[in-house]
Scaffold this active site. Structure first.
Site, PDB file in Angstrom:
ATOM      1  N   CYS A  66       0.843  -1.215   0.000  1.00  0.00           N
ATOM      2  CA  CYS A  66       0.000   0.000   0.000  1.00  0.00           C
ATOM      3  C   CYS A  66       0.874   1.259   0.000  1.00  0.00           C
ATOM      4  CB  CYS A  66      -0.917  -0.017   1.227  1.00  0.00           C
ATOM      5  SG  CYS A  66      -2.039   1.393   1.280  1.00  0.00           S
ATOM      6  N   CYS A  70       0.552   4.761   6.865  1.00  0.00           N
ATOM      7  CA  CYS A  70      -0.080   4.570   8.175  1.00  0.00           C
ATOM      8  C   CYS A  70       0.901   3.807   9.092  1.00  0.00           C
ATOM      9  CB  CYS A  70      -1.387   3.797   8.036  1.00  0.00           C
ATOM     10  SG  CYS A  70      -2.468   4.498   6.769  1.00  0.00           S
ATOM     11  N   CYS A  73       0.475   0.000  10.312  1.00  0.00           N
ATOM     12  CA  CYS A  73      -0.085  -1.026   9.416  1.00  0.00           C
ATOM     13  C   CYS A  73       0.968  -1.924   8.773  1.00  0.00           C
ATOM     14  CB  CYS A  73      -0.917  -0.336   8.331  1.00  0.00           C
ATOM     15  SG  CYS A  73      -1.762  -1.518   7.266  1.00  0.00           S
ATOM     16  N   CYS A 110     -16.828  -8.497   5.471  1.00  0.00           N
ATOM     17  CA  CYS A 110     -16.124  -7.250   5.165  1.00  0.00           C
ATOM     18  C   CYS A 110     -14.882  -7.541   4.325  1.00  0.00           C
ATOM     19  CB  CYS A 110     -15.741  -6.567   6.471  1.00  0.00           C
ATOM     20  SG  CYS A 110     -14.829  -5.041   6.210  1.00  0.00           S
ATOM     21  N   CYS A 141     -19.702  -5.319   3.527  1.00  0.00           N
ATOM     22  CA  CYS A 141     -18.936  -4.127   3.873  1.00  0.00           C
ATOM     23  C   CYS A 141     -17.652  -4.190   3.063  1.00  0.00           C
ATOM     24  CB  CYS A 141     -18.623  -4.144   5.373  1.00  0.00           C
ATOM     25  SG  CYS A 141     -17.609  -2.757   5.916  1.00  0.00           S
ATOM     26  N   CYS A 201     -19.221   2.829   8.351  1.00  0.00           N
ATOM     27  CA  CYS A 201     -18.515   2.137   9.430  1.00  0.00           C
ATOM     28  C   CYS A 201     -17.234   2.928   9.647  1.00  0.00           C
ATOM     29  CB  CYS A 201     -18.206   0.701   9.000  1.00  0.00           C
ATOM     30  SG  CYS A 201     -17.135  -0.183  10.170  1.00  0.00           S
ATOM     31  N   ARG A 274     -18.148  -1.822  17.658  1.00  0.00           N
ATOM     32  CA  ARG A 274     -17.477  -3.114  17.441  1.00  0.00           C
ATOM     33  C   ARG A 274     -16.151  -3.172  18.172  1.00  0.00           C
ATOM     34  NH1 ARG A 274     -17.198  -3.193  12.278  1.00  0.00           N
ATOM     35  NH2 ARG A 274     -19.313  -3.959  12.201  1.00  0.00           N
TER      36      ARG A 274
END
Ligand code: SAM
Ligand code: DTB
Ligand code: SF4
Length: 334
Positions: A66, A70, A73, A110, A141, A201, A274
């Site tokens: 990616c 972040c 991650c 998801c 999702c 979400c 959640r």
């Protein structure tokens, strides 16, 4: 201050406010534990079945590589985490995985992709996956990074129920964790999702070295969006070797985590909260307290995207001992 907050809330169990200020969140957080839990549980009961927990399942349909940075991650190409990047999965494999998840007790599926934003031709493939998974009778999702208004509309047309896109942390802590996209970029995507009629979400992560004030700032940010997210995932940072957050991470005191969940429940009374990543670090007792505080959804399955989750048997056993109803504990498992 504490009494003012108490009076306001006891009059308004049904009220959904989007004008919270941090002082109110801090005052709630500072209440004696029993008072905070009573308030959260009362609000929870007036909006939800207190004995039900939703079960969702996750699949990484495109892993790693990616371009975002972040700092928590495993999938960011900026860090050497030892993760192997993959291409977008085939639709047939995704559907087979969804079917297994449904048979193992998941009601929502998801699908996550490690993209900054989807290319239109990839989005078309994801739309086909969404329609097929819906055809299995599951809620859908996806989380694909930033979206244009047209892409959000296309996902809506495909029948998508929820789009996951997190604010991750407070506005003040944000740029210590991510520099390649701004909080405003995220808020813009959330608006496109909302405008397309898809449910939102949106939540974040704790345990990255942020202060309690940042955690509360994140909740106030979520609670003051024009419409509350229908789902609010609270992730406890799942340890990943090789990312910058390793240098700052500090796991929150368990009672602090319960307090945070209770404040989330009070600020966003009708949202599903959640208990997301990080449950494998939590005792059964801590999870039970989080459910009492108003958490009413979990991810099931042995892995999340790239990190561990509690084993299915442990979750089924916990929910059963708590008398919680869910597809996992109803004996509907094939
Ligand atoms: N690439 C997309 C994006 O960031 O919007 C979707 C996938 S990303 C993995 C979804 C969310 O998972 C992140 O926003 C973050 O809140 C959470 N997350 C990622 N890695 C995590 C970790 N190690 N521990 C806890 N939560 C994590
Ligand atoms: C969210 O807030 N938590 C999920 C979901 N949205 C996509 C992701 C958790 C990921 C945990 C780290 C991993 O397994 O790579
Ligand atoms: Fe990429 Fe999402 Fe991971 Fe950030 S959280 S690096 S955007 S996969």
């Amino acid at each position: 201050m504490v009494h003012a907050v108490k009076a306001k809330r006891s009059d308004s169990h049904e009220t959904v406010r989007t004008d919270w200020d941090r002082a109110e969140a801090e005052a709630l957080y500072a209440l004696p534990f029993a008072d905070l839990m009573f308030q959260a549980q009362s609000i929870h009961r007036s909006n939800f079945d207190p004995n039900h927990v939703e079960t969702a399942s996750l699949l990484s349909i495109k892993t790693g590589g990616c371009p975002e940075d972040c700092g928590y991650c495993s999938q960011s190409a900026h860090y050497d985490t030892g993760l192997k990047a993959t291409r977008l999965m085939d639709k047939a494999d995704v559907i087979a995985t969804a079917q297994r998840a449904r048979d193992a007790g998941a009601t929502r599926f998801c699908m996550a992709a490690a993209w900054r934003n989807p290319k239109d031709r990839d989005l078309e493939k994801v739309c086909e996956m969404v329609s097929a998974v819906k055809g299995l009778g599951m809620e859908t999702c996806v989380t694909l990074g930033m979206l244009t208004p047209d892409q959000a509309a296309r996902l809506s047309e495909a029948g998508l129920d929820f789009y996951n896109h997190n604010v991750d942390t407070s506005p003040e802590f944000y740029d210590k964790i991510i520099t390649t996209r701004t909080l405003k970029d995220r808020i813009d995507t959330l608006a496109h999702v909302r405008d397309a009629g898809i449910k939102v979400c949106c939540g974040g992560i704790v345990g990255m070295g942020e202060r309690v004030d940042d955690r509360l700032g994140m909740l106030v940010l979520l609670a003051n969006l024009p419409v509350h997210p229908e789902s609010v995932p609270i992730n406890l940072w799942n340890e990943v070797k090789g990312v910058p957050v390793n240098d700052t991470a500090e796991r929150p005191d368990p009672i602090a985590l319960v307090r945070l969940i209770a404040v989330a429940r009070i600020l966003m009374p009708k949202s599903v909260v959640r208990l997301s990543a990080g449950r494998q670090y939590m005792s059964d007792e801590l999870q039970a307290l989080c459910f009492l505080a108003g958490a009413n959804s979990i991810f099931i399955g042995d892995v999340l995207l790239t990190t561990q989750n509690p084993q299915r048997d442990r979750d089924a056993n916990l929910l059963e001992r708590l008398g919680v109803t869910s597809r996992l504990s109803q004996g509907q498992v094939a």
